[in-house]
Design a protein around this motif. Structure first.
Motif, PDB file in Angstrom:
ATOM      1  N   ALA A  12       0.844  -1.259   0.044  1.00 35.28           N
ATOM      2  CA  ALA A  12      -0.082   0.028  -0.058  1.00 35.28           C
ATOM      3  C   ALA A  12       0.915   0.956  -0.213  1.00 35.28           C
ATOM      4  O   ALA A  12       0.381   2.228  -0.438  1.00 35.28           O
ATOM      5  N   SER A  17      -3.521   4.275  -3.206  1.00 41.00           N
ATOM      6  CA  SER A  17      -4.646   3.700  -2.631  1.00 41.00           C
ATOM      7  C   SER A  17      -4.745   2.242  -2.920  1.00 41.00           C
ATOM      8  O   SER A  17      -4.091   1.514  -3.732  1.00 41.00           O
ATOM      9  N   LYS A  18      -5.354   1.468  -1.901  1.00 46.27           N
ATOM     10  CA  LYS A  18      -5.417  -0.082  -1.904  1.00 46.27           C
ATOM     11  C   LYS A  18      -6.448  -0.216  -3.360  1.00 46.27           C
ATOM     12  O   LYS A  18      -6.096  -1.456  -3.865  1.00 46.27           O
ATOM     13  N   TYR A  19      -7.011   0.571  -3.762  1.00 48.13           N
ATOM     14  CA  TYR A  19      -7.861   0.339  -5.139  1.00 48.13           C
ATOM     15  C   TYR A  19      -6.786   0.363  -6.222  1.00 48.13           C
ATOM     16  O   TYR A  19      -7.032  -0.504  -7.070  1.00 48.13           O
ATOM     17  N   THR A  20      -5.872   1.124  -6.161  1.00 47.87           N
ATOM     18  CA  THR A  20      -5.083   1.179  -7.201  1.00 47.87           C
ATOM     19  C   THR A  20      -4.110   0.057  -7.266  1.00 47.87           C
ATOM     20  O   THR A  20      -3.790  -0.610  -8.223  1.00 47.87           O
ATOM     21  N   VAL A  22      -5.099  -3.147  -6.142  1.00 45.27           N
ATOM     22  CA  VAL A  22      -5.921  -4.075  -6.797  1.00 45.27           C
ATOM     23  C   VAL A  22      -5.843  -4.213  -8.117  1.00 45.27           C
ATOM     24  O   VAL A  22      -5.524  -5.083  -8.928  1.00 45.27           O
ATOM     25  N   ILE A  23      -6.109  -3.016  -8.789  1.00 41.80           N
ATOM     26  CA  ILE A  23      -6.251  -2.781 -10.125  1.00 41.80           C
ATOM     27  C   ILE A  23      -5.085  -3.136 -10.939  1.00 41.80           C
ATOM     28  O   ILE A  23      -4.692  -3.744 -11.833  1.00 41.80           O
ATOM     29  N   ARG A  60      -0.871   7.991 -12.799  1.00 38.35           N
ATOM     30  CA  ARG A  60      -2.198   8.581 -12.657  1.00 38.35           C
ATOM     31  C   ARG A  60      -2.343   9.392 -13.784  1.00 38.35           C
ATOM     32  O   ARG A  60      -1.747  10.211 -14.173  1.00 38.35           O
TER      33      ARG A  60
END
Length: 64
Positions: A12, A17-20, A22-23, A60
C-alpha cells in the motif's frame, strides 16, 4: 490462512490507494497469464512481488 508476502501494508505504501493496488496487480496478473501454461508461481503473487520490487509502476492519468 496464508500470509501475503510482501505484506499488504508494505504494498500500500507503493501506490496511492488500495484500490490502485488491486487494479495494478489484476492488470499485471492478466498480462502474465499464458493460456495452457502452468507456472510455478501464481500470476497474482508474481504481480504483487513486481510491485514490491518496483519492477512495475503506474502513472495516474486523471485527477478526480
Amino acid at each position: 490462512m496464508s500470509m501475503v508476502d510482501p505484506s499488504i501494508d508494505y504494498l500500500a505504501e507503493k501506490v496511492d490507494s488500495k484500490y490502485t493496488l488491486v487494479i495494478l496487480a489484476a492488470k499485471r496478473a492478466r498480462e502474465l497469464t499464458i493460456p495452457g501454461v502452468n507456472s510455478a508461481e501464481k500470476e497474482v503473487s508474481a504481480a504483487l512481488k513486481e510491485i514490491a520490487n518496483d519492477t512495475i509502476t503506474y502513472e495516474r492519468t486523471k485527477n478526480v
